[in-house]
Scaffold this motif. Structure first.
Motif, short mmCIF file in Angstrom:
data_model
loop_
_atom_site.label_atom_id
_atom_site.label_comp_id
_atom_site.label_asym_id
_atom_site.label_seq_id
_atom_site.Cartn_x
_atom_site.Cartn_y
_atom_site.Cartn_z
N GLY A 121 -5.67 12.10 -2.27
CA GLY A 121 -4.31 11.49 -2.43
C GLY A 121 -4.44 9.93 -2.12
O GLY A 121 -5.54 9.55 -1.63
N MET A 122 -3.56 9.07 -2.77
CA MET A 122 -3.44 7.77 -2.47
C MET A 122 -3.51 7.47 -0.88
O MET A 122 -2.92 7.74 -0.07
N LEU A 123 -4.51 6.48 -0.79
CA LEU A 123 -4.93 6.17 0.74
C LEU A 123 -4.54 4.61 1.05
O LEU A 123 -4.75 3.55 0.05
N TYR A 124 -4.06 4.17 2.12
CA TYR A 124 -3.64 2.62 2.40
C TYR A 124 -4.79 2.07 2.70
O TYR A 124 -5.76 2.39 3.50
N ASN A 125 -5.13 0.68 2.17
CA ASN A 125 -6.13 -0.04 2.50
C ASN A 125 -5.48 -1.39 3.04
O ASN A 125 -4.72 -2.15 2.41
#
Length: 232
Positions: A121-125
């Protein structure tokens, strides 16, 4: 309207919403699309870490705050639906409120659980202050891509009906391309939007019946009081 009718509407919306989300999540790579009815209706897989139609804020903390807000909203919605049933509001208004409630639960499920049941899934950077995409198909897994309350909502309904270019004389947007309808959304978002828009359009009809009922009860109470006073 009976409680069983509300339960049926909610379960139907959730079943369709979650079935389509899981199908898209496990069969589409993020950012890919498939035409359904020409180019004007497509299944286009994107993940949304924020609110409806792609609005987001605050990174991981913002994500958790949004999920907690959804939890509170669903709790309030449960109480509110019970309240309007007891007050015998217009059937159309109850259905609209139920659609909004069901849509809120649908997106809440994604936010709460998708991070712990899917491996990708999309992850925060934090370095770029944004979410980053991933490659490949997602699968069910005991090792999720994130933690509880940090899942991303799956969106896929895309209706690019009109393409064009703004005339040069239009301030700010002159010469730029535009597209209608640009947002990508899901069944839960659609249920919420249909409920809100219908309440706005039919509000006079929905609340006229309830106001008439209140006035009728008031007249009856007044009449009883007057009769008793005349007897005494």
């Amino acid at each position: 309207m009976k409680k069983i009718h509300i339960v049926i509407i909610v379960l139907f919306v959730l079943l369709v919403d979650q079935a389509l989300k899981i199908y898209i999540k496990t069969n589409f790579t993020i950012g890919t699309s498939q035409p359904v009815a020409g180019n004007w209706f497509q299944l286009y897989f994107v993940e949304n870490p924020g609110m409806a139609y792609g609005w987001k804020f605050g990174g991981n903390w913002g994500k958790m705050a949004l999920t907690l807000f959804r939890l509170i909203a669903v709790g309030f919605g449960t109480w509110y639906l019970g309240s309007i049933l007891k007050k015998r509001h217009h059937k159309g208004f109850v259905i609209c409120a139920t659609l909004i409630y069901a849509g809120a639960i649908g997106n809440l499920i994604d936010s709460c659980f998708y991070g712990i049941i899917f491996d990708k899934g999309m992850l925060y950077n934090s370095e770029i202050n944004d979410y980053i995409n991933y490659s490949g198909l997602a699968e069910f897994s005991k090792n999720g891509y994130s933690s509880f309350l940090h899942g991303n909502v799956v969106d896929m309904l895309y209706f690019p009906l009109i393409h064009g270019t703004f005339p040069n004389w239009v301030p700010y947007w002159g010469g730029q391309q535009f597209e209608f309808f640009r947002p990508i959304f899901n069944i839960a978002d659609a249920a919420i939007s249909i409920g809100i828009i219908s309440i706005f359009i039919f509000q006079k009809r929905f609340f006229k019946q309830h106001n008439n009922q209140n006035e009728h009860h008031t007249v009856e109470t007044t009449s009883l009081t007057d009769d008793q006073s005349q007897v005494s």
